[in-house]
Design a protein around this motif. Sequence first.
Motif, PDB file in Angstrom:
ATOM      1  N   PRO A  38      30.543  46.573  51.969  1.00  0.00           N
ATOM      2  CA  PRO A  38      30.891  47.870  52.801  1.00  0.00           C
ATOM      3  C   PRO A  38      32.157  47.229  53.708  1.00  0.00           C
ATOM      4  CG  PRO A  38      28.599  47.831  52.565  1.00  0.00           C
ATOM      5  CD  PRO A  38      29.000  46.552  52.093  1.00  0.00           C
ATOM      6  N   GLY A  39      33.343  48.052  53.408  1.00  0.00           N
ATOM      7  CA  GLY A  39      34.517  47.678  54.031  1.00  0.00           C
ATOM      8  C   GLY A  39      35.264  46.360  53.819  1.00  0.00           C
ATOM      9  N   PHE A  40      34.753  45.646  52.523  1.00  0.00           N
ATOM     10  CA  PHE A  40      35.508  44.422  52.413  1.00  0.00           C
ATOM     11  C   PHE A  40      35.421  44.428  50.727  1.00  0.00           C
ATOM     12  CE2 PHE A  40      35.182  39.870  51.237  1.00  0.00           C
ATOM     13  CZ  PHE A  40      36.525  39.591  51.570  1.00  0.00           C
ATOM     14  N   GLY A  41      36.830  43.934  50.473  1.00  0.00           N
ATOM     15  CA  GLY A  41      37.191  43.688  49.023  1.00  0.00           C
ATOM     16  C   GLY A  41      36.960  44.682  47.843  1.00  0.00           C
ATOM     17  N   ALA A  42      37.117  44.459  46.702  1.00  0.00           N
ATOM     18  CA  ALA A  42      37.288  45.578  45.797  1.00  0.00           C
ATOM     19  C   ALA A  42      37.090  45.043  44.306  1.00  0.00           C
ATOM     20  CB  ALA A  42      38.485  46.212  45.796  1.00  0.00           C
ATOM     21  N   GLU A  43      36.139  45.602  43.794  1.00  0.00           N
ATOM     22  CA  GLU A  43      36.194  45.362  42.155  1.00  0.00           C
ATOM     23  C   GLU A  43      37.061  46.235  41.569  1.00  0.00           C
ATOM     24  OE1 GLU A  43      33.163  44.917  38.092  1.00  0.00           O
ATOM     25  OE2 GLU A  43      32.185  45.169  40.158  1.00  0.00           O
TER      26      GLU A  43
ATOM     27  N   PHE B 182      44.884  44.099  46.692  1.00  0.00           N
ATOM     28  CA  PHE B 182      44.521  42.769  47.107  1.00  0.00           C
ATOM     29  C   PHE B 182      44.914  42.801  48.664  1.00  0.00           C
ATOM     30  CE2 PHE B 182      46.258  38.760  48.529  1.00  0.00           C
ATOM     31  CZ  PHE B 182      45.338  37.929  48.263  1.00  0.00           C
ATOM     32  N   ASN B 183      46.276  43.279  48.943  1.00  0.00           N
ATOM     33  CA  ASN B 183      46.858  42.965  50.315  1.00  0.00           C
ATOM     34  C   ASN B 183      46.141  43.737  51.204  1.00  0.00           C
ATOM     35  OD1 ASN B 183      48.936  41.193  49.841  1.00  0.00           O
ATOM     36  ND2 ASN B 183      50.230  42.814  48.979  1.00  0.00           N
ATOM     37  N   GLN B 184      45.427  45.005  50.808  1.00  0.00           N
ATOM     38  CA  GLN B 184      44.608  45.755  51.911  1.00  0.00           C
ATOM     39  C   GLN B 184      43.404  45.668  51.949  1.00  0.00           C
ATOM     40  OE1 GLN B 184      46.540  48.128  53.739  1.00  0.00           O
ATOM     41  NE2 GLN B 184      48.253  47.414  52.839  1.00  0.00           N
ATOM     42  N   ARG B 185      42.760  44.957  50.783  1.00  0.00           N
ATOM     43  CA  ARG B 185      40.931  44.676  50.754  1.00  0.00           C
ATOM     44  C   ARG B 185      40.587  43.374  51.157  1.00  0.00           C
ATOM     45  NH1 ARG B 185      38.123  49.143  48.952  1.00  0.00           N
ATOM     46  NH2 ARG B 185      39.552  50.797  48.559  1.00  0.00           N
ATOM     47  N   GLY B 186      41.549  42.461  51.063  1.00  0.00           N
ATOM     48  CA  GLY B 186      41.136  40.979  51.487  1.00  0.00           C
ATOM     49  C   GLY B 186      40.704  40.239  50.405  1.00  0.00           C
ATOM     50  N   ALA B 187      40.158  40.892  49.209  1.00  0.00           N
ATOM     51  CA  ALA B 187      39.418  40.244  48.099  1.00  0.00           C
ATOM     52  C   ALA B 187      39.545  41.127  46.854  1.00  0.00           C
ATOM     53  CB  ALA B 187      38.384  39.522  48.315  1.00  0.00           C
ATOM     54  N   ILE B 188      39.882  40.695  45.489  1.00  0.00           N
ATOM     55  CA  ILE B 188      39.716  41.405  44.456  1.00  0.00           C
ATOM     56  C   ILE B 188      38.971  40.745  43.467  1.00  0.00           C
ATOM     57  CG2 ILE B 188      41.661  43.010  44.710  1.00  0.00           C
ATOM     58  CD1 ILE B 188      43.217  41.172  42.854  1.00  0.00           C
ATOM     59  N   LEU B 189      38.170  41.549  42.636  1.00  0.00           N
ATOM     60  CA  LEU B 189      37.466  41.003  41.284  1.00  0.00           C
ATOM     61  C   LEU B 189      37.749  41.764  40.208  1.00  0.00           C
ATOM     62  CD1 LEU B 189      35.153  39.137  39.989  1.00  0.00           C
ATOM     63  CD2 LEU B 189      33.628  40.928  40.846  1.00  0.00           C
ATOM     64  N   LEU B 190      38.190  41.195  39.072  1.00  0.00           N
ATOM     65  CA  LEU B 190      38.119  41.698  37.819  1.00  0.00           C
ATOM     66  C   LEU B 190      37.358  41.048  36.821  1.00  0.00           C
ATOM     67  CD1 LEU B 190      41.636  41.717  39.104  1.00  0.00           C
ATOM     68  CD2 LEU B 190      41.706  43.419  37.322  1.00  0.00           C
ATOM     69  N   ARG B 191      36.444  41.605  36.160  1.00  0.00           N
ATOM     70  CA  ARG B 191      35.629  41.003  35.182  1.00  0.00           C
ATOM     71  C   ARG B 191      36.228  40.961  33.587  1.00  0.00           C
ATOM     72  NH1 ARG B 191      30.002  41.043  38.821  1.00  0.00           N
ATOM     73  NH2 ARG B 191      30.251  38.698  38.360  1.00  0.00           N
ATOM     74  N   GLY B 192      35.554  40.337  32.893  1.00  0.00           N
ATOM     75  CA  GLY B 192      35.828  40.326  31.418  1.00  0.00           C
ATOM     76  C   GLY B 192      37.502  40.339  31.180  1.00  0.00           C
ATOM     77  N   GLN B 193      37.829  39.296  31.670  1.00  0.00           N
ATOM     78  CA  GLN B 193      39.379  39.170  31.399  1.00  0.00           C
ATOM     79  C   GLN B 193      39.451  37.910  30.398  1.00  0.00           C
ATOM     80  OE1 GLN B 193      41.710  41.063  32.800  1.00  0.00           O
ATOM     81  NE2 GLN B 193      39.866  42.213  33.436  1.00  0.00           N
ATOM     82  N   GLU B 194      40.430  37.999  29.486  1.00  0.00           N
ATOM     83  CA  GLU B 194      40.614  36.735  28.521  1.00  0.00           C
ATOM     84  C   GLU B 194      41.886  36.414  28.933  1.00  0.00           C
ATOM     85  OE1 GLU B 194      39.659  37.672  24.456  1.00  0.00           O
ATOM     86  OE2 GLU B 194      37.547  38.326  24.952  1.00  0.00           O
ATOM     87  N   MET B 195      42.078  35.234  29.455  1.00  0.00           N
ATOM     88  CA  MET B 195      43.553  34.982  30.205  1.00  0.00           C
ATOM     89  C   MET B 195      43.871  33.536  29.510  1.00  0.00           C
ATOM     90  SD  MET B 195      44.307  37.302  32.154  1.00  0.00           S
ATOM     91  CE  MET B 195      45.323  36.799  33.617  1.00  0.00           C
ATOM     92  N   GLU B 196      45.079  33.384  28.906  1.00  0.00           N
ATOM     93  CA  GLU B 196      45.552  31.935  28.501  1.00  0.00           C
ATOM     94  C   GLU B 196      46.531  31.565  29.649  1.00  0.00           C
ATOM     95  OE1 GLU B 196      44.926  30.451  25.853  1.00  0.00           O
ATOM     96  OE2 GLU B 196      43.710  32.248  25.131  1.00  0.00           O
ATOM     97  N   PRO B 197      46.759  30.173  29.617  1.00  0.00           N
ATOM     98  CA  PRO B 197      47.239  29.696  30.924  1.00  0.00           C
ATOM     99  C   PRO B 197      48.787  30.348  31.293  1.00  0.00           C
ATOM    100  CG  PRO B 197      46.571  27.999  29.605  1.00  0.00           C
ATOM    101  CD  PRO B 197      46.418  29.142  28.911  1.00  0.00           C
ATOM    102  N   ASP B 198      49.417  30.786  30.040  1.00  0.00           N
ATOM    103  CA  ASP B 198      50.719  31.714  30.383  1.00  0.00           C
ATOM    104  C   ASP B 198      50.246  33.189  31.124  1.00  0.00           C
ATOM    105  OD1 ASP B 198      52.273  29.761  29.505  1.00  0.00           O
ATOM    106  OD2 ASP B 198      52.533  30.559  27.590  1.00  0.00           O
ATOM    107  N   ASP B 199      49.100  33.650  30.791  1.00  0.00           N
ATOM    108  CA  ASP B 199      48.812  34.930  31.161  1.00  0.00           C
ATOM    109  C   ASP B 199      48.586  34.772  32.792  1.00  0.00           C
ATOM    110  OD1 ASP B 199      48.838  36.125  28.958  1.00  0.00           O
ATOM    111  OD2 ASP B 199      46.864  35.773  28.242  1.00  0.00           O
ATOM    112  N   LEU B 200      47.597  33.575  33.108  1.00  0.00           N
ATOM    113  CA  LEU B 200      47.436  33.306  34.648  1.00  0.00           C
ATOM    114  C   LEU B 200      48.674  33.062  35.389  1.00  0.00           C
ATOM    115  CD1 LEU B 200      44.646  30.555  33.881  1.00  0.00           C
ATOM    116  CD2 LEU B 200      44.166  33.089  34.682  1.00  0.00           C
ATOM    117  N   MET B 201      49.771  32.584  34.714  1.00  0.00           N
ATOM    118  CA  MET B 201      50.924  32.204  35.509  1.00  0.00           C
ATOM    119  C   MET B 201      51.702  33.500  35.814  1.00  0.00           C
ATOM    120  SD  MET B 201      50.710  29.158  36.437  1.00  0.00           S
ATOM    121  CE  MET B 201      52.463  29.082  37.205  1.00  0.00           C
ATOM    122  N   SER B 202      51.641  34.363  34.684  1.00  0.00           N
ATOM    123  CA  SER B 202      52.440  35.486  34.863  1.00  0.00           C
ATOM    124  C   SER B 202      51.738  36.394  35.862  1.00  0.00           C
ATOM    125  CB  SER B 202      52.484  36.389  33.352  1.00  0.00           C
ATOM    126  OG  SER B 202      53.057  37.494  33.673  1.00  0.00           O
TER     127      SER B 202
END
Length: 282
Positions: free
Chosen positions: A12-17, A38-58
Motif C-alpha cells: 500500500p502506497g509504495f511501488g507498482a507491478e 518508476f519516478n512516482q512510485r519508488g519501485a517497479i516490477l515487470l514479470r515474465g520478461q525475456e531480455m538479451e543484454p542489448d535489450d537490458l541496455m536499451s
Amino acid sequence: MAPQLKLRELKPGFGAEILDVDLTTADNETLDAVVDTFNQRGAILLRGQEMEPDDLMSFISRFGQPEGHTQKQFTLPGYPEIFILSNREVDGKPIGAHNDGVGWHTDYSYKEEPVKCTMLYAKEVPPEGSDTLLADQCAAYNALSEERKAELDGLKLHHSYQHLMSTREFGRMELSEEMKAANPDVIHPLIRTHPANGRKALWVSTGTVKEIVGMPNPEGLELVDELVDFVTRDEFVHRHKWQVGDILMWDNRCTLHTGTVYDDTKYYRLMHRLWVKGDKPY
C-alpha cells in the motif's frame, strides 16, 4: 496521450507491478509511461520478461546514462555496465559476485553522485531464499513526528567505501591506493529530497556510514542503527520473491534495500544488475 498502464501496488502506497507489458516489443509511449511510473512510485516490477543484454541496455538507458561498476571482474563480457550476481563457477572460478548486497543500504552511497536506480534481471533463482527487501524511506520520513523531523533535519552522514570494504560481513577487502583515490569519502544529508517529485526521505544506510558529522561515536552510529531499525519495520518494507524473468527496479533516492541469503550448497542464482547515474543528494 500517454497510455494507461495496468498497475498493482507492491505494498500500500509504495511501488507498482506493471502488468501486460513486454519490454522488448512495447512502443515508445508505453516505455515512457513505465519510466514515469518508476519516478512516482519508488519501485517497479515487470514479470515474465525475456531480455538479451542489448535489450537490458536499451531499457535501462531510458532512465538515464548507465553507470559502471567499482568492481570490474564480474561484468558481462562486452557489457561493462552489466554486473553478474551468481554463485556459479566455471573452471573453478566464480562467474559473479556471491552474497553481494546483503545488509540494508543504498547503492553507491559512497560516491559524490550515488546511482539513481538499480535494476535486477533474474535469469536463475533458488526456489527458496534470496528474496530482495525494499524499504520505503519516504513513508518512514512521513511517519516521524514533527519534532523528530526537526531534530534530524540538517544532519549529515560520512560515507566511506574504504570503511565498507574493511568491515563488511562477506568478503572483506583491503583496497589498493588506486581504489582509495578513485573512491574518496563523501558527506551526504540524512534527509534527502527527491528531485523528480519533491518528496523527502529518511536517507539512512549501513555499511558505508562511518559517522554522523559532528556527533561522536558510538553515539552517532547508535543513532544510525536506530533509524535503520525504524525504516526497516515491516510496515515500510516490501519483500520480493523472485521468479525467472523478473525485472525489479528501485529508486535509490528514496528506498533502502537488502538481499537475503539462500542455501548455496543446494541452489544456484544468476542475476544481471544494472545501474543509472544519479545526482548529488540534497
